[in-house]
Write an enzyme that holds these catalytic residues in place. Structure first.
Site, mmCIF file in Angstrom:
data_model
loop_
_atom_site.group_PDB
_atom_site.id
_atom_site.type_symbol
_atom_site.label_atom_id
_atom_site.label_comp_id
_atom_site.label_asym_id
_atom_site.label_seq_id
_atom_site.Cartn_x
_atom_site.Cartn_y
_atom_site.Cartn_z
ATOM 1 N N GLU A 210 16.994 31.680 52.231
ATOM 2 C CA GLU A 210 18.118 32.448 52.746
ATOM 3 C C GLU A 210 19.056 32.675 51.566
ATOM 4 O OE1 GLU A 210 20.938 30.463 55.331
ATOM 5 O OE2 GLU A 210 21.806 32.362 55.971
ATOM 6 N N ARG B 212 10.864 17.659 53.530
ATOM 7 C CA ARG B 212 11.607 18.133 52.369
ATOM 8 C C ARG B 212 11.746 16.997 51.354
ATOM 9 N NH1 ARG B 212 16.719 21.179 53.570
ATOM 10 N NH2 ARG B 212 16.372 22.035 55.574
ATOM 11 N N LYS C 42 22.813 22.148 50.959
ATOM 12 C CA LYS C 42 23.621 23.271 50.486
ATOM 13 C C LYS C 42 25.102 23.018 50.745
ATOM 14 C CE LYS C 42 20.392 27.128 50.891
ATOM 15 N NZ LYS C 42 20.048 28.340 51.642
#
Length: 567
Positions: free
Chosen positions: A40, A265, A275
């Site tokens: 994204e 992850r 983030k």
RNA sequence: UGGGGAUUCGUCUAGUGGUAGGACAGCAGACUCUGGAUCUGUAUGCCGUGGUUCGAAUCCACGAUCCCCAGCCA
């Protein structure tokens, strides 16, 4: 000939590669392998994305397939072109190549809209007027089923009309949504009539003002993969719960379905990889920007001196699985050392200089000593390094009262100056406060080049820089960003920033390096002998040299000393 | 009795009914004009309890622990 060579055992494959192999064998996708990397564009890539890329691009490459780059740009509120550009730059830097042009979820907005209409016509989607608060109440909880929206049974005609008017911008932001009609009692909350479209009177970085309704990620992702003919949709664990929803959309829409496989992850010790937290560190000024060398962002690692090869090797070593894991930072550092050891030219630099005067060396004399550029790579050749009467050595390479096992310089002791001479300390110069500010030494002319004709040995070799020829340099020493291995594991009410390491950056302004570094260019890496790997920072300009320490060399003396202090 | 995942050395990761292996980290040595690199050696592990089996990390049962999900974020 005797053929006793054992056939090498089949290289073990991770569960994803095993699945891909199985699909190739069964012909499930006609033998094709087509993956995608779907970031994204709302932030910069970090080492966690590198793992995802290693999986997405890596698997495609290994099986002769393709990997698309697709930006998941369904939320114009948070996404920007700036991130799109930065992401592409980072991917290329890491060495991966996407198939064809970059794709965007927004490329498919028209198709997605048509599909939404199709679901409405099938009676599988409806326009809902519940407010966000009401929707939350109707959704139920983790342990209690939700209840049907009062708008759930609107007629197809009414839904079609309302959805069309949503698109035309007749309604206020947030006033209505388009929802899938699935099951408000499902144990899987994603299936409790999830929102497909929301009204957002916001300009999109690519589609401008064409739309004021935007598809949710869940209504876009699976279909985008379908459109692109993706065979293996590899994503992180949190989407496991969403898979039934994607499959529902694909089935109701009667379109091609890829196989989604989820993996864990990456987590790295002594840092954060979310983030939100990274953004916070940058915005609040705890670091100097997205490319701060202390950050695990790809830009930060690059500025720190990490090479694409080291990062890719790291990703290969950590493997892929479904466990939640935290990799030790030491492994990443190992990968960098291993890569740079092979390639980085050696050079001498003194971080904290201590002046040495060689009393019996002729004043004004300069000799050029031959030094090896890289013992790991003979083709790197040699260079000449100037030697003279006054030198700088590392403060840490002298002790007035040497502890046991300390092999370096001390009063009366002899050591070798790398590629030069044996010197012996014959005097210590101190300031009024009693601090050692210089040494008086003598050298043995017979040891030129570093070997004693009489065969006598010396316990250690230290690095040096000729004072008259030294280039001043600023050196930035970095340490782990956090003081604890798991800064994410904070107690309730505690802030992860409470564990920020106050000593993560130390700036040395009085360092010196050998003159051959005069024209070193930003980004170049060197090994400062006995110290570590350093790279030239872009801040270097107009003859001013700035180095970042990428990673120190392993230091067994430091270990001994630490043990002597009692751990 | 919500749903979905996971559990093998300190940290990762192999192993798919037949001697639990590798990497990093650790420790101990060798070598060395980088206390670097390299090379040797070494300790530490199958979440638990039952069961099936000649034999279980692997199969079965029960249990424990951890992670994810209640955005009109992705």
């Amino acid at each position: 000939m005797t053929d006793l060579t054992p056939t090498s055992p089949p290289a073990s494959v991770d569960f994803i590669r095993a699945a891909v192999l199985e699909d190739i064998r069964s012909g499930r996708f006609g033998g094709r392998v087509h993956t995608r990397f779907p970031p994204e564009p709302n932030g910069y890539l970090h080492i966690g994305h590198a793992k995802a890329m290693a999986v997405d691009f890596g698997i495609a490459a290994e099986f002769g397939g393709k990997c698309n780059l697709r930006f998941d740009d369904t939320n114009p509120v948070k996404e920007e072109q700036e991130y799109v550009d930065a992401i592409m730059e980072d991917i290329r830097w890491l060495g991966y190549q996407w198939d064809g042009e970059p794709r965007y979820a927004s490329d498919y907005f028209d198709q997605l809209y048509e599909w939404a209409v199709k679901l409405i016509k099938k009676g599988k989607a409806y326009v809902c007027d519940l407010t966000p608060e009401q929707m939350r109440e109707y959704r139920g909880t983790l342990t209690q089923p939700g209840k049907d929206s009062p708008y759930r049974n609107r007629s197809v005609a009414e839904n079609l009309d309302l959805f069309e008017r949503m698109r035309r911008g007749e309604f206020a932001e947030g006033s209505r949504t388009l929802r899938a009609k699935i099951d408000m009692a499902s144990g899987n909350i994603n299936l409790r009539d999830p929102v497909m479209y929301r009204i957002l009177h916001v300009e999109h970085h690519r589609t401008g003002n064409k739309w004021c309704i935007y598809p949710m990620y869940d209504f876009a992702h699976g279909q985008c993969d379908s459109i692109e003919g993706i065979t293996h949709s590899l994503c992180s664990l949190e989407y496991e719960d969403h898979r039934p929803l994607y499959e529902w959309f694909l089935k109701e829409l009667e379109i091609y379905a890829p196989r989604q496989i989820e993996f864990a992850r990456l987590n790295l010790s002594y840092t954060v990889l979310s983030k939100r937290k990274l953004l916070q560190l940058v915005k609040e000024g705890h670091v100097r920007g997205w490319d701060d060398p202390r950050l695990p962002t790809l830009r930060g690692l690059r500025r720190r001196g990490y090479t694409p090869e080291a990062i890719r090797d790291f990703c290969a070593r950590i493997g892929v699985a479904k466990n939640n894991t935290t990799i030790e930072l030491a492994l990443l550092e190992h990968c960098l050392r291993e890569d740079l050891n092979r390639r980085a030219p050696r050079v001498m630099g003194v971080l904290r200089p201590l002046k040495v005067v060689i009393e019996n060396y002729p004043e004004g004399q300069v000799e050029e000593m031959q030094a090896i550029n890289n013992p790991e790579d003979p083709s790197a050749g040699t260079r000449l390094v100037p030697f003279s009467r006054e030198l700088y050595i590392e403060q840490d390479d002298f002790r007035e009262n040497p502890p046991p096992k300390y092999y370096r310089l001390a009063p009366g002791r002899e050591v070798r100056l790398r590629y030069a001479y044996f010197i012996k300390c014959v005097g210590v110069v101190k300031d009024a406060a009693g601090n050692v500010i210089g040494l008086r030494c003598t050298y043995d002319p017979a040891t030129r080049g570093g070997d004693a004709p009489d065969g006598r040995k010396v316990k250690s070799t230290i690095h040096w820089v000729s004072a008259a020829h030294a280039l001043p340099a600023e050196v930035r020493l970095y340490d782990r960003l956090f003081t604890v291995p798991h800064p994410d594991d904070v107690d309730d009410g505690q802030d992860f920033k409470a564990y920020l390491n106050p000593h993560s950056l130390e700036v040395l302004t009085g360092s010196v390096v050998e003159p051959g570094l005069r024209n070193a260019q930003p980004g170049q890496s060197f090994q400062f002998e006995r110290l570590g790997y350093f790279c030239v920072d872009p801040d270097s300009a107009g003859g001013k040299l700035v180095f970042n320490r990428s990673v120190p060399l392993k230091d067994s003396w430091a270990k001994i000393e630490k043990a002597q202090r009692g751990e």
